[in-house]
Design an enzyme around this catalytic site. Structure first.
Site, short mmCIF file in Angstrom:
data_model
loop_
_atom_site.label_atom_id
_atom_site.label_comp_id
_atom_site.label_asym_id
_atom_site.label_seq_id
_atom_site.Cartn_x
_atom_site.Cartn_y
_atom_site.Cartn_z
N GLU A 1 0.89 -1.18 0.00
CA GLU A 1 0.00 0.00 0.00
C GLU A 1 0.91 1.21 0.00
OE1 GLU A 1 -1.67 3.16 0.57
OE2 GLU A 1 -1.79 2.62 2.69
N CYS B 1 -1.02 9.49 2.38
CA CYS B 1 -0.84 8.90 1.06
C CYS B 1 -1.97 9.31 0.12
CB CYS B 1 -0.77 7.38 1.17
SG CYS B 1 -2.17 6.61 1.99
#
Length: 489
Positions: A250, A284
């Site tokens: 991820e 992110c």
């Protein structure tokens, strides 16, 4: 999450450069003050893996209901320590206390979400095939799993891997970010107090060398990683010849937000500012690129700039509470400053300058820069409070600009019609696509992951159960029954 500096080589693989004092000593510092936060020794990787391998079979043999009950006890232990854990997170990574408290709430909520996810995504199934017996589908854990955590959400993001992995029956070795070992240790103690042994859920602090040793160890069965594309690619390369190893990545994003026709300028500005500058831009899913229709440009940028100038940047415990704190350390602040200067020097036009009030501390003001005139816009994840603006004339160009990246984590459309959102959804490459919502703050009940350099098609969030256990298909009959009907003499 990549604290890249435009035009410079990426940081050390499997972690940012640590501040090691001796070979095995690790120190964590408070970003807001520079004070020492935590000091300890890096973990012995061989010993950690050996302990986990010895303990794993008994844990995997526990009934699923037992493992779920222990995870519910873990949630209760976090509730008991919520204030202390939130304060530790706030001090260690610099985020405002209100945001650290929200992170702790997410840690607690993850348990019930993961239990529901495991039941839905990995349910046992049996299909009766009459004379062919029963075809059963069940799931098995992988074994010993390494979880590599980031600094920006030092409890919630690794926990999003750890809890589903433990429910599935895996043993976990958790290496927190070298910038957040205190938060990682406190999280681990909550698991231990809940009755999950320190061999099944281990905290293994250390720097990049510790992470690399864990990834390459012969005794592990998988790696669950949250962090920068640079480090994720390094992990993928390291394990490219090991198809027997689970790898779930991820990673970050150069995320786009498209602003189209809308009368709700104040609301649109709030969505943009939340997306770009929450957590000092260190998410992110943060919006890095703002793509604006020509006719909306002056109005929306006026609102965004005015709101951004009102944002309070301060220490975690300041009163009144700040909107955002510092970036993680001075090297990150230096790199972001250099990157902003690079954009300015190569055709960018400052709308709001990046300002660093104290060179000794990593506090940065939110910055906005128009990069429309840049011939080549660097496709990097600037992990901090810098928003790049691009003007476009039509919707097809907006979609093309949103896709002008190797990443593909999150994107949002603000404004527009339902038909335009349908086009946006169908044509923009990202794992999270929102309409009139921020790019940040994905739902616990949804998958979390992206495409391109943002992930390897193993989304976490509600879909974490998919990679924490593997399906086993079984043809079953209570008694042997078979004949050979052809080809016999």
């Amino acid at each position: 999450m990549d604290a890249a500096v435009i035009g410079k080589a990426p940081s050390t693989p499997l972690g940012e450069p640590g501040r090691a004092v001796r070979a095995r000593e690790l120190i964590s510092y408070e970003p807001a003050t520079g004070a020492e936060m935590w000091r300890g020794e890096a973990a012995d990787v061989d010993e950690a893996v050996e302990r986990a391998r010895r303990a794993w079979p008994a844990w995997a043999a526990q009934p699923l209901s037992t493992r779920m009950e222990l995870l519910r006890r873990f949630a209760n232990e976090v509730r008991k320590d919520a204030d202390k854990l939130a304060a530790t997170i706030a001090r260690e990574v610099g985020k405002p206390l209100w945001e650290a408290r929200a992170e702790v709430d997410s840690v607690i909520a993850k348990v019930e979400v993961s239990i529901r996810s495991y039941a839905e995504r990995t349910a046992q199934r049996k299909l009766d095939s009459a004379l062919q017996g029963v075809m059963a589908v069940r799931h098995k854990p992988h074994g010993v799993i390494v979880v590599l955590g980031p600094f920006n959400y030092p409890a919630h993001l690794p926990n999003a891997h750890i809890v589903p992995a433990l429910i599935a029956g895996n043993a976990v070795i958790f290496k927190p970010s070298e910038h957040a070992p205190a938060s990682g240790e406190m999280l681990a103690r909550c698991f231990h107090r809940a009755g999950i042994s320190a061999a099944i859920m281990q905290c293994a602090p250390g720097g990049p060398d510790t992470g690399a040793a864990l990834v390459g160890h012969e005794g592990i069965d998988g790696v669950l990683f949250t962090g920068s594309a640079t480090n994720g690619i390094a992990i993928n390369r390291r394990l490219a010849g090991r198809p027997d190893r689970l790898v779930a990545l991820e990673m970050g994003g150069n995320n786009a937000m498209v602003v189209w026709d809308t009368p709700k300028l104040t609301d649109a500005a709030a969505i943009i500012v939340q997306s770009a500058f929450a957590t000092a831009g260190q998410r992110c899913t943060a919006a890095r690129r703002l793509i604006v229709k020509d006719s909306m440009y002056d109005a929306i940028l006026g609102e965004v700039k005015a709101l951004t100038e009102r944002l309070v940047c301060g220490g975690p415990f300041d009163e009144p509470a700040p909107f955002m704190g510092p970036v993680i350390h001075n090297r990150a602040a230096d790199g972001l400053t250099e990157s902003f200067v690079y954009l300015l020097s190569n055709g960018g036009k400052a709308i709001k300058h990046l300002v660093r009030a104290d060179e000794a501390l990593p506090f940065l003001s939110p910055a906005i820069i128009d990069v429309t005139a840049m011939a080549q816009r660097p496709d990097v994840e600037l992990f901090g409070p810098i928003l790049q603006v691009i003007r476009v004339s039509d919707f097809d160009e907006a979609i093309a600009q949103a896709n002008a990246t190797r990443y593909g984590l999150a994107a949002s459309l603000v404004g527009g019609t339902p038909q335009e959102y349908n086009r946006f959804w169908a044509n923009v490459r990202a794992g999270i696509l929102n309409w009139n919502r921020p790019t940040i703050g994905p739902s616990h009940a949804a998958p979390m992951g992206g495409v391109g350099l943002s992930g390897n098609h193993r989304p976490t969030g509600f879909y974490a159960a998919d990679y924490c256990a593997y399906p086993v298909a079984s043809g079953e009959m209570e008694q042997p029954r078979a004949v050979i009907g052809v080809g016999l003499k």
